[in-house]
Design an enzyme around this catalytic site. Structure first.
Site, mmCIF file in Angstrom:
data_model
loop_
_atom_site.group_PDB
_atom_site.id
_atom_site.type_symbol
_atom_site.label_atom_id
_atom_site.label_comp_id
_atom_site.label_asym_id
_atom_site.label_seq_id
_atom_site.Cartn_x
_atom_site.Cartn_y
_atom_site.Cartn_z
ATOM 1 N N ASP A 32 0.878 -1.213 0.102
ATOM 2 C CA ASP A 32 0.499 -0.042 0.251
ATOM 3 C C ASP A 32 1.107 1.387 0.201
ATOM 4 O O ASP A 32 0.685 2.435 -0.641
ATOM 5 C CB ASP A 32 -0.869 0.023 0.905
ATOM 6 C CG ASP A 32 -2.025 -1.021 0.588
ATOM 7 O OD1 ASP A 32 -1.945 -2.154 -0.126
ATOM 8 O OD2 ASP A 32 -2.714 -1.481 1.977
ATOM 9 N N SER A 81 -35.581 -7.687 -16.146
ATOM 10 C CA SER A 81 -35.609 -7.625 -15.390
ATOM 11 C C SER A 81 -35.462 -8.971 -15.239
ATOM 12 O O SER A 81 -35.625 -9.408 -16.005
ATOM 13 C CB SER A 81 -36.329 -7.172 -15.214
ATOM 14 O OG SER A 81 -37.806 -7.853 -15.024
ATOM 15 N N LEU A 82 -35.631 -9.804 -14.065
ATOM 16 C CA LEU A 82 -35.565 -11.681 -14.007
ATOM 17 C C LEU A 82 -36.475 -12.063 -13.664
ATOM 18 O O LEU A 82 -37.197 -11.548 -12.691
ATOM 19 C CB LEU A 82 -33.988 -11.568 -13.016
ATOM 20 C CG LEU A 82 -32.834 -11.453 -13.688
ATOM 21 C CD1 LEU A 82 -31.093 -11.743 -12.778
ATOM 22 C CD2 LEU A 82 -32.577 -12.480 -14.418
ATOM 23 N N LYS A 115 -26.560 -14.235 -6.911
ATOM 24 C CA LYS A 115 -27.471 -12.999 -7.260
ATOM 25 C C LYS A 115 -26.904 -12.445 -6.524
ATOM 26 O O LYS A 115 -27.306 -11.996 -4.854
ATOM 27 C CB LYS A 115 -28.929 -13.736 -7.627
ATOM 28 C CG LYS A 115 -29.878 -12.543 -7.642
ATOM 29 C CD LYS A 115 -31.235 -12.762 -8.335
ATOM 30 C CE LYS A 115 -31.601 -12.051 -7.909
ATOM 31 N NZ LYS A 115 -31.822 -10.157 -6.950
ATOM 32 N N CYS A 411 -65.830 1.838 19.580
ATOM 33 C CA CYS A 411 -67.225 2.296 19.935
ATOM 34 C C CYS A 411 -67.281 3.864 20.965
ATOM 35 O O CYS A 411 -68.460 4.596 21.408
ATOM 36 C CB CYS A 411 -67.223 1.454 21.506
ATOM 37 S SG CYS A 411 -65.440 1.979 22.521
HETATM 38 O O1 D41 Z 1 -26.367 -10.734 -9.295
HETATM 39 C C1 D41 Z 1 -27.299 -10.274 -9.973
HETATM 40 N N1 D41 Z 1 -28.038 -9.384 -9.398
HETATM 41 C C2 D41 Z 1 -27.464 -10.310 -11.460
HETATM 42 C C3 D41 Z 1 -28.685 -9.934 -12.199
HETATM 43 C C4 D41 Z 1 -27.529 -11.383 -12.489
HETATM 44 N N2 D41 Z 1 -25.950 -11.757 -11.885
HETATM 45 N N3 D41 Z 1 -27.690 -11.556 -13.314
HETATM 46 C C5 D41 Z 1 -28.446 -10.713 -14.378
HETATM 47 N N4 D41 Z 1 -28.919 -10.947 -15.759
HETATM 48 C C6 D41 Z 1 -30.247 -9.928 -15.932
HETATM 49 C C7 D41 Z 1 -30.281 -10.647 -17.622
HETATM 50 C C8 D41 Z 1 -30.125 -11.702 -17.804
HETATM 51 C C9 D41 Z 1 -31.458 -9.803 -18.059
HETATM 52 C C10 D41 Z 1 -29.317 -9.848 -18.263
HETATM 53 C C11 D41 Z 1 -29.046 -9.204 -13.054
HETATM 54 C C12 D41 Z 1 -30.032 -8.942 -13.833
HETATM 55 N N5 D41 Z 1 -30.560 -9.137 -15.086
HETATM 56 C C13 D41 Z 1 -31.519 -7.688 -13.517
HETATM 57 N N6 D41 Z 1 -30.863 -7.472 -12.387
HETATM 58 C C14 D41 Z 1 -31.734 -6.457 -12.011
HETATM 59 C C15 D41 Z 1 -32.741 -6.310 -12.999
HETATM 60 C C16 D41 Z 1 -31.848 -7.371 -13.938
#
Ligand code: D41
Length: 585
Positions: A32, A81-82, A115, A411
């Protein structure tokens, strides 16, 4: 190029390289102190020659001027979104759907990822330079947070390596590590500023600062998960290789990305990650499973806002975000009035949730909650869901402050507030229909008199029609009255009469508990029965002897004395014992 300028360029490159080793590869080659010395030298040189300062200089991560508002960014390609699944069965349906669509292609590969529980962002690189960063927003329009994103050390301002496309959008999640979160809240406590309820909200709050120097002080991290628009270049043919390519360009990806070749392997990955979850150092809320081949992704396509070729397989969670529609004040059996939140229905681990408790007025004031707010609710185990935080950022203009009641909502009697707002009570005691209903429901319940067949719907009608006002009244009910009620037939009425008669023979514990004295639960009732042996000696007890009973303190002892000081209560007990003939075995 002047000698000085050339040297400066080399120095910057060197620092950038060591930042990449440190932040992205997690494998520093220098200490560092060595790094700090190089930075110091760079700062001095740049001070002497401001004309040589470039946008990607390591000294230029934190912009000087705070913004007034965030400008809008239209995503070149929507940020989808997923879709979610919460259990194995639903995951297997996803697997089957995919295979059906691809006419049972057996050679399917899935790319499995963590995720991350953060915020999705879009990073726009032109000729390898980070020129814009934006939040996902509604997927179509997000906010321009470039200045804040530049403060995140793991995000390269300039890509390194070969074959960098002319324009590429990198997508990923910004999140806060557990260490960063702890540090932030410790500081917040010290300075009496906002405490964040979880790392995700802390990350969100930090990203949405108009002053990037504040964002700079928060330890935010980033991992990429995908890409958007791309031109003037080519990406590999599958998701996994794309992520590996991003890593080569200096972008951070995490070490848990794996390929799986069938659903068993995916389920194993899910279990493995679930077990590692607490040791990662950051929050995840599940895994994401994606069809690996980009050509197959294209073939499968997407519905509305989410791709059909990917799914979030979530871990059981305790928290959820939803909307507070209204607050109702509910009167309990002892007259205590509790605020109940009416929520936009949401789902936690497969259970639909419409209501949550807010404990008391003090809690509402502490949270500063308004009707119309977005709130975080938590449901741990079987307990009643509760509101644990409010997302003030999302407050709509039409939000309404909460009016605290002055009169009982049932009441209309005056309500009494305790000094510290923790308890509010209807003063009408047993003439309040809500309290009558509450007292009756408690009296007939399983651990009390155990009167089977006397459900809530029956009790509500009996109180509404004035057949029953106090608990002893239920023993005067007859077949004629019962059989004319709704939700009860002739046979059930007969059964209920039998249950009422049967309940007259009971135990002292059950009877004491059934009286519903404040603070006397089933265990305390059992202790009291053991100690006093007879009802008479219990009724005539004094504070001193009550406090000798295990687990009884001043408060409950006083509640018991006060209960029997009320003539109304003594009359009920006398009626139950001498007129109705309740007796103990
Ligand atoms: O790690 C995540 N939160 C994550 C989010 C991930 N590993 N993969 C993601 N892949 C997608 C797609 C398949 C639509 C490209 C995502 C998200 N979407 C996502 N995060 C927030 C909205 C969508």
């Amino acid at each position: 190029m002047k000698k000085q300028q050339k040297y400066l360029k080399q120095l910057k490159k060197k620092i950038q390289y060591h930042e990449y080793l440190y932040y992205t590869l997690n494998a520093p080659e220098i200490s560092d102190i060595q790094y700090d010395l190089m930075m110091q030298e760079l700062k001095i040189l740049e001070n002497k020659h401001p004309e040589f300062i470039t946008f990607d200089s390591p000294t230029q991560r934190v912009g000087a001027t705070p913004l007034k508002t965030f400008s809008q960014v239209h995503h070149k390609i929507p940020m989808l979104s997923l879709d979610n699944v919460f259990n194995e069965k639903s995951y297997l349906s996803f697997d089957k759907r995919i295979r059906n669509r691809l006419s049972n292609d057996n050679n399917l590969t899935f790319c499995c990822e963590l995720k991350l529980d953060g915020l999705a962002v879009n990073l726009l690189y032109k000729h390898g330079k980070l020129i814009q960063a934006s939040t996902r927003g509604d997927g179509i329009i997000g906010e321009n947070i470039t200045a804040n994103i530049r403060t995140i050390r793991t995000i390269p301002l300039i890509l390194i390596g070969d074959n960098i496309p002319k324009i590429i959008e990198i997508r990923g999640e910004v999140f806060m590590t557990h260490i960063g979160f702890k540090k932030l809240n410790k500081n917040a406590k010290y300075y009496n500023s906002k405490i964040f309820s979880n790392p995700r909200n802390a990350a969100s709050g930090s990203l949405r600062q108009l002053d990037p120097s504040i964002t700079n002080k928060r330890s935010l991290s980033f991992f990429c998960y995908g890409f958007g628009y791309i031109t003037g270049g080519q990406l590999p043919i599958n998701q996994y290789q794309c992520l590996m390519q991003f890593k080569k360009w200096g972008l951070p990806i995490n070490n848990y990305i794996e390929l799986c070749y069938n659903s068993k392997e995916v389920l194993d990955y899910y279990c493995k990650i679930k077990n590692k979850r607490l040791n990662l150092g950051f929050d995840i809320d599940g895994i994401v499973v994606k069809v690996n081949e980009l050509s197959l992704q294209k073939k499968i396509g997407f519905i509305a806002k989410s791709p059909r070729w990917a799914i979030a397989f979530k871990f059981p969670s305790k928290e959820q975000i939803t909307l507070l529609k209204d607050i109702k004040f509910q009167v309990g059996r002892t007259g205590v009035i509790t605020p109940i939140a009416e929520l936009k229905t949401t789902n936690i681990n497969g259970v639909n949730i419409k209501n949550a408790t807010l404990h008391n007025i003090k809690e509402i004031k502490r949270l500063g909650i308004h009707i119309g707010d977005t709130v975080i609710i938590s449901r741990a185990g079987d307990v009643i869901p509760k509101i644990i935080d409010v997302l003030i950022d999302r407050r709509p203009t039409y939000s309404k402050e909460i009016n605290f009641p002055i009169y009982c909502p049932v009441c209309n009697s005056v309500i009494k507030y305790s000094e510290d707002d923790t308890i509010i009570r209807c003063t009408n005691n047993l003439s309040c229909a809500a309290q009558q209903r509450g007292a009756l429901k408690h009296f007939v319940s399983r651990k009390a008199m155990n009167i089977v067949g006397m459900g809530d719907k029956i009790i509500d009608q009996l109180v509404y029609k004035n057949y029953v006002m106090t608990i002893s009244d239920i023993y005067y009910l007859n077949f004629d009255i019962l059989s004319k009620l709704e939700h009860i037939g002739l046979k059930s009425s007969k059964k209920l009469i039998n249950a009422l008669n049967k309940s007259k023979k009971t135990t002292l514990t059950r009877f004491i508990y059934a009286l519903g004295i404040n603070g006397v639960g089933a265990v305390t009732a059992s202790n009291l029965a053991l100690y006093y042996k007879t009802l008479d000696s219990f009724i005539t007890s004094d504070i001193k002897s009550l406090k000798k009973v295990p687990n009884i303190g001043d408060v409950v002892a006083n509640n018991i004395i006060n209960f029997f000081n009320e003539k109304h209560n003594c009359n009920i007990v006398n009626t139950l014992i001498y007129k109705i003939g309740i007796n103990f075995s």
